[in-house]
Scaffold this motif. Structure first.
Motif, PDB file in Angstrom:
ATOM      1  N   GLN A   1     -63.713 -54.968  12.982  1.00  0.00           N
ATOM      2  CA  GLN A   1     -63.748 -53.833  12.048  1.00  0.00           C
ATOM      3  C   GLN A   1     -62.729 -52.756  12.423  1.00  0.00           C
ATOM      4  OE1 GLN A   1     -67.989 -52.997  12.397  1.00  0.00           O
ATOM      5  NE2 GLN A   1     -68.377 -53.818  10.335  1.00  0.00           N
ATOM      6  N   ARG A   2     -62.473 -52.587  13.732  1.00  0.00           N
ATOM      7  CA  ARG A   2     -61.512 -51.561  14.151  1.00  0.00           C
ATOM      8  C   ARG A   2     -60.113 -51.834  13.604  1.00  0.00           C
ATOM      9  NH1 ARG A   2     -64.216 -52.131  19.367  1.00  0.00           N
ATOM     10  NH2 ARG A   2     -65.677 -50.378  19.627  1.00  0.00           N
ATOM     11  N   GLN A   3     -59.794 -53.104  13.368  1.00  0.00           N
ATOM     12  CA  GLN A   3     -58.484 -53.447  12.838  1.00  0.00           C
ATOM     13  C   GLN A   3     -58.265 -52.863  11.438  1.00  0.00           C
ATOM     14  OE1 GLN A   3     -57.662 -57.699  13.069  1.00  0.00           O
ATOM     15  NE2 GLN A   3     -59.175 -57.899  14.735  1.00  0.00           N
ATOM     16  N   PHE A   4     -59.359 -52.562  10.740  1.00  0.00           N
ATOM     17  CA  PHE A   4     -59.251 -52.157   9.330  1.00  0.00           C
ATOM     18  C   PHE A   4     -59.793 -50.748   9.084  1.00  0.00           C
ATOM     19  CE2 PHE A   4     -59.985 -56.780   9.554  1.00  0.00           C
ATOM     20  CZ  PHE A   4     -58.784 -57.234   9.028  1.00  0.00           C
ATOM     21  N   GLU A   5     -59.993 -49.973  10.155  1.00  0.00           N
ATOM     22  CA  GLU A   5     -60.600 -48.648   9.994  1.00  0.00           C
ATOM     23  C   GLU A   5     -59.781 -47.738   9.099  1.00  0.00           C
ATOM     24  OE1 GLU A   5     -63.345 -47.870  13.964  1.00  0.00           O
ATOM     25  OE2 GLU A   5     -61.252 -47.196  13.949  1.00  0.00           O
ATOM     26  N   THR A   6     -58.457 -47.901   9.100  1.00  0.00           N
ATOM     27  CA  THR A   6     -57.603 -47.043   8.263  1.00  0.00           C
ATOM     28  C   THR A   6     -56.874 -47.858   7.200  1.00  0.00           C
ATOM     29  OG1 THR A   6     -55.791 -47.263   9.866  1.00  0.00           O
ATOM     30  CG2 THR A   6     -57.288 -45.372  10.116  1.00  0.00           C
ATOM     31  N   GLN A   7     -57.468 -48.980   6.835  1.00  0.00           N
ATOM     32  CA  GLN A   7     -56.861 -49.845   5.822  1.00  0.00           C
ATOM     33  C   GLN A   7     -57.755 -49.874   4.582  1.00  0.00           C
ATOM     34  OE1 GLN A   7     -53.851 -52.031   5.696  1.00  0.00           O
ATOM     35  NE2 GLN A   7     -54.586 -51.714   3.607  1.00  0.00           N
ATOM     36  N   PRO A   8     -57.322 -49.248   3.484  1.00  0.00           N
ATOM     37  CA  PRO A   8     -58.129 -49.316   2.246  1.00  0.00           C
ATOM     38  C   PRO A   8     -58.288 -50.756   1.780  1.00  0.00           C
ATOM     39  CG  PRO A   8     -56.448 -47.617   2.084  1.00  0.00           C
ATOM     40  CD  PRO A   8     -56.128 -48.414   3.319  1.00  0.00           C
ATOM     41  N   GLN A   9     -59.484 -51.069   1.310  1.00  0.00           N
ATOM     42  CA  GLN A   9     -59.747 -52.424   0.836  1.00  0.00           C
ATOM     43  C   GLN A   9     -58.873 -52.768  -0.367  1.00  0.00           C
ATOM     44  OE1 GLN A   9     -63.996 -52.458   0.097  1.00  0.00           O
ATOM     45  NE2 GLN A   9     -64.399 -53.453   2.056  1.00  0.00           N
ATOM     46  N   ALA A  10     -58.414 -53.999  -0.407  1.00  0.00           N
ATOM     47  CA  ALA A  10     -57.683 -54.565  -1.548  1.00  0.00           C
ATOM     48  C   ALA A  10     -56.362 -53.859  -1.828  1.00  0.00           C
ATOM     49  CB  ALA A  10     -58.557 -54.554  -2.804  1.00  0.00           C
ATOM     50  N   GLU A  11     -55.884 -53.041  -0.913  1.00  0.00           N
ATOM     51  CA  GLU A  11     -54.608 -52.354  -1.127  1.00  0.00           C
ATOM     52  C   GLU A  11     -53.445 -53.279  -0.759  1.00  0.00           C
ATOM     53  OE1 GLU A  11     -53.611 -47.862  -0.456  1.00  0.00           O
ATOM     54  OE2 GLU A  11     -53.192 -48.947   1.394  1.00  0.00           O
ATOM     55  N   ASP A  12     -52.344 -53.124  -1.465  1.00  0.00           N
ATOM     56  CA  ASP A  12     -51.099 -53.857  -1.180  1.00  0.00           C
ATOM     57  C   ASP A  12     -51.238 -55.364  -1.377  1.00  0.00           C
ATOM     58  OD1 ASP A  12     -49.822 -51.470  -0.532  1.00  0.00           O
ATOM     59  OD2 ASP A  12     -50.422 -51.613   1.573  1.00  0.00           O
ATOM     60  N   ILE A  13     -52.141 -55.774  -2.227  1.00  0.00           N
ATOM     61  CA  ILE A  13     -52.249 -57.195  -2.556  1.00  0.00           C
ATOM     62  C   ILE A  13     -51.366 -57.461  -3.762  1.00  0.00           C
ATOM     63  CG2 ILE A  13     -53.799 -59.003  -3.408  1.00  0.00           C
ATOM     64  CD1 ILE A  13     -56.002 -57.772  -1.697  1.00  0.00           C
ATOM     65  N   LYS A  14     -50.413 -58.377  -3.624  1.00  0.00           N
ATOM     66  CA  LYS A  14     -49.434 -58.660  -4.676  1.00  0.00           C
ATOM     67  C   LYS A  14     -49.867 -59.812  -5.575  1.00  0.00           C
ATOM     68  CE  LYS A  14     -46.738 -55.530  -2.944  1.00  0.00           C
ATOM     69  NZ  LYS A  14     -46.629 -54.209  -3.628  1.00  0.00           N
ATOM     70  N   ALA A  15     -50.795 -60.610  -5.110  1.00  0.00           N
ATOM     71  CA  ALA A  15     -51.320 -61.695  -5.955  1.00  0.00           C
ATOM     72  C   ALA A  15     -52.258 -61.110  -7.004  1.00  0.00           C
ATOM     73  CB  ALA A  15     -52.059 -62.725  -5.107  1.00  0.00           C
ATOM     74  N   ALA A  16     -52.464 -61.841  -8.093  1.00  0.00           N
ATOM     75  CA  ALA A  16     -53.448 -61.456  -9.112  1.00  0.00           C
ATOM     76  C   ALA A  16     -54.765 -62.128  -8.753  1.00  0.00           C
ATOM     77  CB  ALA A  16     -52.982 -61.893 -10.493  1.00  0.00           C
TER      78      ALA A  16
ATOM     79  N   ARG B   1     -53.311 -53.568 -10.751  1.00  0.00           N
ATOM     80  CA  ARG B   1     -54.609 -52.913 -10.947  1.00  0.00           C
ATOM     81  C   ARG B   1     -54.958 -52.123  -9.698  1.00  0.00           C
ATOM     82  NH1 ARG B   1     -55.560 -57.840 -13.771  1.00  0.00           N
ATOM     83  NH2 ARG B   1     -56.125 -57.398 -15.945  1.00  0.00           N
ATOM     84  N   ALA B   2     -55.536 -50.955  -9.941  1.00  0.00           N
ATOM     85  CA  ALA B   2     -55.976 -50.145  -8.813  1.00  0.00           C
ATOM     86  C   ALA B   2     -57.025 -50.918  -8.022  1.00  0.00           C
ATOM     87  CB  ALA B   2     -56.566 -48.832  -9.316  1.00  0.00           C
ATOM     88  N   PRO B   3     -57.024 -50.786  -6.713  1.00  0.00           N
ATOM     89  CA  PRO B   3     -57.987 -51.529  -5.889  1.00  0.00           C
ATOM     90  C   PRO B   3     -59.384 -50.935  -5.983  1.00  0.00           C
ATOM     91  CG  PRO B   3     -56.664 -50.090  -4.512  1.00  0.00           C
ATOM     92  CD  PRO B   3     -56.101 -49.987  -5.903  1.00  0.00           C
ATOM     93  N   ASP B   4     -59.941 -50.951  -7.197  1.00  0.00           N
ATOM     94  CA  ASP B   4     -61.296 -50.446  -7.436  1.00  0.00           C
ATOM     95  C   ASP B   4     -62.245 -51.631  -7.373  1.00  0.00           C
ATOM     96  OD1 ASP B   4     -63.638 -49.324  -8.211  1.00  0.00           O
ATOM     97  OD2 ASP B   4     -62.987 -48.789 -10.242  1.00  0.00           O
ATOM     98  N   LEU B   5     -63.107 -51.647  -6.373  1.00  0.00           N
ATOM     99  CA  LEU B   5     -64.003 -52.776  -6.202  1.00  0.00           C
ATOM    100  C   LEU B   5     -65.335 -52.582  -6.893  1.00  0.00           C
ATOM    101  CD1 LEU B   5     -63.243 -53.828  -2.559  1.00  0.00           C
ATOM    102  CD2 LEU B   5     -62.353 -54.725  -4.700  1.00  0.00           C
TER     103      LEU B   5
END
Length: 866
Positions: free
Chosen positions: A194-209, A297-301
C-alpha cells in the motif's frame, strides 16, 4: 487487424495458511473455464490460472506479458471469479475518497485494486481492456456493526439472507477471515504494498480504454451457484439470445439487472475514450477505428449511472414503494438506498411509506420479504407490502388515451372523418349512451344534486370545458412531495393531461362550435351540473398507487361524494380491498376502468382481462363498446389500410367471465378528449373514456331517484350498500343487449350503457337486491389457496425463517400481472375457484416458469420447489 488476448482467473480454493477458515467455492473455476471457452470462440489467444496457479506473481506477470504484446487496437479480456474483500488503507489526504482497498483473493494473498491499476498503466494508448469480475468487496470492515435502525442496511442484510435460503454461497470473504488476515498479515504483507501507492490517485494515467463489468455494488455480495456464479450464469443466458449479440457493455449490464434484483451489477469505465468501443459489443475483437482515441475519461470510480430498460421496450420505469406496518414505536432512518416518504402512527405501531431508490417496482416483493424477515430477526413484528403497480405502454404517446399531435379520429376505429353519423359529441346522443337526454331530464328536476369524486392525475386549469361546479376548495393531491391542496396535473408528464380528458367527459361544461371544429355545441360532459371533487392520486395514468387510492376513497367518503370515477387500474392489495368495502358500505358507487391492452407492436404489455379494482364485485367495471356497438376489441377492428395514431395498439380489456358479473360497457374510442394542444381531440380512447360515462349515468340516477331511495331507507346507517345495488340494478336492467350485439354478456357483462332508459327504472325493493361479496374474496381465494399449497412445500417444511404464506400468495398473484409469460394465464384464470388455482399450482410447466421469472423473489422460488 486487431488481436485479442484473454486471461481467465478462477479460484475455488485459496491458501488456508493465509486465509484461515475460508470456505471453498463450487463454481469459480467453472466460471473461468466458461469464459476461456467463450473467448476462444471469438478468436482470442487465451490463458487461464486456476486455484494454486493463480498467485499474485503469476497474475501480474501474465498482465505484464499482455501489455508488452498488445498494440493500439488490440483488446484484453480479463475475467475473475472467486472471493473478494477489502483492506483498510491510509492514503494521504487528497488521494481518493475511498478509505479501503478493494481486492481479489488470489491463492497466496489479496491483489489490491491499486496493483491492478498499476498493471493497466503498462498498456499502450488505444488498447482496450474488458474486465468481468464475478466477485465482491464485502464492506464488512466498515459495516461490522450496522445501525439497527437503518432500513437500507436491513434491506441489504435481508436480501443476503434470502439468497442464503436458496442455498447460494456468498463470494464475500467472511468477516472473521478478513479480520484474521488483517491481524496476521496487515503490517507485514499488505502495508508495504500500500505504501507504494500512497500518493498515487487510482486509475490515473491509464491510456487504455477500460470497461469493468462487476457482479455487484461495492458494498454487496455476489453468490456462488452449483455450476456457475449468478453473474456469469446471466452472461451465459444472454449470449444465447440473439437480441443481445450487438449490445453495448451498458446494455448488457442493464439486461442482467433485469434478470435478477440482488445483487445489483455495477459498471465502470475509465481511461481512453474509443467511440467505436463504446458503441460495440464489448467482447468483439475487430471493430471499426479500434485504435482511435478521442479523449480520456476522468478517473471517477463511482459507478456510471445505467438506466433500467425492460426487454420489451417499455419506457415507464418506477422505483418500488412499500408500506411497512411496524409494531411498537421504534424510529427508523432510510439510509443510502431508501427514502421515507411518510410516517403515520396507529394504535400499537407505525406505518412507514418508503421508496427504494435502487429497486425497480417489478422487484418490490423481493425487497418486501427481505425487510420483513430482517425486522423479524431483530424481534420486530412487521408487515411489508408493495403499493405501486405500473401499467406499461410502448411509448409515451401510446400511454395516453389520445394523440395531441393529431386532432383527427383514429382511422382504424369507427367513426372516421367524414362519417355522416359521427362528430364530436356522438357518444352522448340517443343512439349511444343517452347521456345528453338523461342530463337534460335530471337537471330539470327541482333540487337535483349529486357529488362525485374524480380520482386521476388531476386537472389542468383554464380549459374551456372544465366542470361548471369543480370543487376547487376541496381538491386534494395524494402524491408525495406535492402540495396536498392542489390537484393540478403537470402538462409535462407525457400523458397530455389524462385527468383533464376524463374529468371533462364526466362533467364537462358547455362548449362552443369553435371549440369542436364546428361539430358540436352544448354540454360536453355526461352530468354537467354535478359537484366534482378532483383528487390527484398519481403523477401518471400508468402508475397505480394503492395507498393513494385508498386514502382518496376515504377522503371522498368524508366529502359526501356518492360516486367515484377512476380511469385507472392496477394490482390488488389489502388496502385497496378495504377501501372498496368502506365505499360500498358508505353507499358510494365506484366505477373503475376495466383496463386496456395492446394487440400489436412490441408485444403484449398487459393481461387482456379486467384488472383491479374493477375486478372486485363491489365495483362497476367499465368496458368498451365502439360507435357501431361492437366490442372495443381487435377482432372487430375496421381495417382500411390506414395507419392509426397514438392509440393504434390499444384495445379494451374484458373477461374472464368470473370478472364480468358487475361490468357495464360505454362508448370508446374516438370520443372527444380535452387537450392542451387543441381544445379537443377526436381520438379519446381506452376504457378511460368509457369510465366517466358510466360514472355520470350512476350519478344522474342517484340525483333523479334520491327522494325515493331516502323513503326506502337506503341512506340509513348499515343499509347504505342498498343504494349502490339499486344504482347498479337500474343501469344493468336498462342496458342495451341483444338488440345491438348478440355476444353482449361475453364482452360487456351486463350490456351497453343507456342512461336515459336507466332513469325510467325505479328504485328496486330491498328484496330484489343482494349484498355483494366483500372485495377480499375476489382475490383472497387465490391467496388462501396458494398459501395452503405453500405450507406443503419445502420452504415451509424447513425450520428456517420465511415470509408468511399469504404474503407469498399475494406475491404470486402480482407476479401473474407483472411477468408477460403469465398474462394469458391471468386473463383466463378464475381467481375464486380453488380447484382451478390448485391445478395451475401443481402444473410442472407453471412451476418451471416461476423459477425462471426474473421478477419472482428468492422466497417464492423456494416455495415453488417440492
Amino acid at each position: 487487424m486487431s488481436k485479442g488476448y484473454s486471461l481467465h482467473i478462477g479460484l475455488n480454493k485459496v491458501n488456508p495458511r493465509h486465509y484461515p477458515g475460508v470456505p471453498e467455492l463450487n463454481a469459480a473455476v467453472n466460471d473461468a473455464v466458461f469464459w476461456e471457452s467463450y473467448a476462444k470462440q471469438l478468436g482470442y489467444s487465451t490463458a487461464s490460472l486456476h486455484d494454486g496457479e493463480a498467485t499474485t506473481e503469476a497474475v501480474l506477470a501474465a498482465l505484464g506479458g499482455c501489455a508488452e504484446k498488445m498494440k493500439a487496437g488490440d483488446i484484453l479480456l480479463l475475467t475473475y471469479a472467486g472471493h473478494g474483500s477489502e483492506l483498510p488503507n491510509d492514503k494521504a489526504e487528497g488521494f481518493d475518497d475511498e478509505r479501503n482497498d478493494q481486492t481479489w483473493c488470489l491463492y497466496d494473498r489479496q491483489l489490491l485494486d491499486d496493483e491492478l491499476f498499476a498493471a493497466f498503466r503498462l498498456f499502450a494508448e488505444g488498447t482496450r481492456i474488458v474486465v468481468v469480475s464475478d466477485s465482491c468487496h464485502s464492506g464488512t470492515m466498515v459495516r461490522a456493526l450496522p445501525d439497527e435502525l437503518d432500513l437500507s442496511a436491513m434491506l441489504e442484510s435481508g436480501l443476503e439472507r434470502a439468497a442464503g435460503s436458496r442455498g447460494l454461497a456468498s463470494r464475500k470473504l467472511p468477516l472473521e477471515v478478513e479480520q484474521a488476515v488483517v491481524q496476521q498479515f496487515g503490517e507485514t504483507v499488505y502495508r508495504p504494498v500500500q505504501r507504494q501507492f500512497e500518493t498515487q490517485p487510482q486509475a490515473e494515467d491509464i491510456k487504455a480504454a477500460v470497461k469493468l463489468l462487476a457482479a455487484c455494488q461495492d458494498n454487496q455480495t455476489t453468490f456462488d451457484g452449483e455450476e456457475n456464479g449468478v453473474f456469469t450464469e446471466s452472461f451465459m443466458q444472454l449470449f444465447e439470445d440473439d437480441a443481445f449479440c450487438n449490445a453495448t457493455a451498458e446494455e448488457l449490464i442493464n439486461r442482467i439487472r433485469e434478470n435478477y434484483y440482488f445483487p445489483r451489477p455495477n459498471f465502470f469505465q475509465y481511461g481512453a475514450i474509443i467511440p467505436s468501443f463504446d458503441q460495440s459489443f464489448p467482447f468483439i475483437i475487430n471493430i471499426p477505428d479500434a485504435a482511435k482515441v478521442t479523449g480520456y475519461r476522468a478517473p471517477d470510480l463511482g459507478a456510471v449511472p445505467v438506466e433500467r430498460t425492460a426487454p420489451t421496450g417499455i419506457q415507464v420505469r418506477k422505483n418500488a414503494v412499500l408500506v411497512l406496518d411496524i409494531a411498537g414505536d421504534a424510529g427508523f432512518t432510510g439510509g443510502q438506498d431508501i427514502e421515507i416518504l411518510d410516517e403515520e402512527t396507529f394504535s400499537g405501531g407505525k406505518t412507514f411509506t418508503i421508496e427504494l431508490l435502487n429497486t425497480p417496482h417489478e422487484h418490490a416483493w423481493s425487497a418486501a420479504h427481505a425487510l420483513q424477515q430482517e425486522l423479524a430477526a431483530k424481534g420486530i413484528q412487521a408487515q411489508a407490502e408493495p403499493v405501486i403497480s405500473v401499467n406499461p405502454a410502448q411509448d409515451r404517446r401510446a400511454a395516453r388515451e389520445a394523440d395531441a399531435s393529431n386532432p383527427d379520429y383514429i382511422k382504424d376505429w369507427p367513426p372516421v372523418m367524414g362519417d355522416a353519423t359521427g362528430g364530436i359529441g356522438w357518444h352522448l346522443d340517443a343512439d349511444h349512451s343517452q347521456l345528453a337526454k338523461a342530463a337534460e331530464t335530471v337537471s330539470g328536476k327541482p333540487g337535483a344534486h349529486v357529488r362525485i369524486a374524480h380520482l386521476d392525475t388531476g386537472y389542468i386549469p383554464g380549459h374551456a370545458a372544465l366542470p361548471l361546479m369543480l370543487d376547487m376548495a376541496n381538491q386534494r393531491s395524494f402524491v408525495k412531495k406535492e402540495d396536498p391542496k392542489v390537484a393540478v396535473d403537470k402538462t409535462d408528464s407525457g400523458q397530455d393531461g389524462h385527468g383533464l380528458g376524463t374529468i371533462v367527459l364526466l362533467a364537462g361544461n358547455r362548449v362552443k362550435k369553435e371549440d369542436t371544429y364546428d361539430e358540436y355545441e352544448g354540454f360536453i360532459g355526461g352530468i354537467p351540473f354535478a359537484e366534482v371533487v378532483p383528487l390527484r392520486i398519481s403523477e401518471s395514468v400508468v402508475i397505480m398507487n394503492s395507498k393513494n387510492f385508498s386514502a382518496a376513497v376515504r377522503y371522498a367518503i368524508e366529502q359526501g361524494c356518492e360516486v367515484i370515477s377512476m380511469s385507472m387500474a392496477g394490482k390488488p392489495d389489502n388496502r385497496m380491498a378495504q377501501a372498496v368495502n368502506d365505499a360500498y358500505e358508505a353507499g358510494v358507487v365506484i366505477v373503475s376502468a376495466a383496463s386496456n391492452c395492446w394487440y400489436k407492436g412490441t408485444g403484449a404489455l398487459l393481461p387482456k382481462c379486467v384488472m383491479f379494482p374493477a375486478a372486485f364485485e363491489r365495483v362497476i367495471a367499465a368496458t368498451g363498446a365502439m360507435f357501431d356497438h361492437q366490442p372495443y376489441d381487435v377482432k372487430f377492428l375496421r381495417t382500411n389500410g390506414e395507419r392509426a395514431i397514438g392509440t393504434q395498439y390499444m384495445q379494451g380489456s374484458w373477461g374472464p367471465a368470473s370478472r364480468m358479473t358487475r361490468a357495464l360497457a360505454a362508448y370508446t374510442p374516438n370520443t372527444p378528449w380535452a387537450s392542451t394542444a387543441h381544445t379537443f381531440l377526436r381520438s379519446g380512447g381506452g376504457t378511460s373514456s368509457a369510465t366517466p360515462q358510466v360514472a355520470a349515468a350512476a350519478a344522474l340516477w342517484i340525483a333523479y331517484h334520491r327522494e325515493e331511495m331516502e323513503k326506502k331507507g337506503y341512506y340509513e346507517e348499515g343499509r347504505k350498500w342498498l343504494k349502490v345495488e339499486a344504482v347498479r340494478h337500474a343501469l344493468y336492467t336498462a342496458a342495451a343487449r341483444d338488440a345491438v350485439f348478440p355476444e353482449w354478456e361475453k364482452y360487456y357483462g351486463n350490456g351497453i350503457l343507456r342512461a336515459w332508459d336507466a332513469l325510467q327504472v325505479g328504485v328496486a325493493d330491498e328484496s330484489e337486491l343482494s349484498l355483494s361479496p366483500k372485495a377480499e374474496s375476489s382475490f383472497f381465494g387465490i391467496v388462501e389457496t396458494v398459501g395452503s399449497f405453500f405450507k406443503r412445500r419445502k420452504l415451509f417444511r424447513n425450520a428456517g425463517p420465511k415470509p408468511p404464506e399469504n404474503a407469498l400468495g399475494m406475491e404470486l398473484l402480482h407476479l401473474l400481472q407483472t411477468d408477460p409469460r403469465f398474462y394469458e394465464l391471468f386473463s383466463r384464470l378464475d381467481l375464486g375457484s380453488p380447484s382451478e388455482v390448485e391445478k395451475v399450482l401443481e402444473d410442472g410447466v407453471f412451476q418451471a416458469q416461476v423459477l425462471q421469472s426474473p421478477y419472482a423473489s428468492a422466497y417464492l422460488k423456494e416455495a415453488i420447489l417440492q
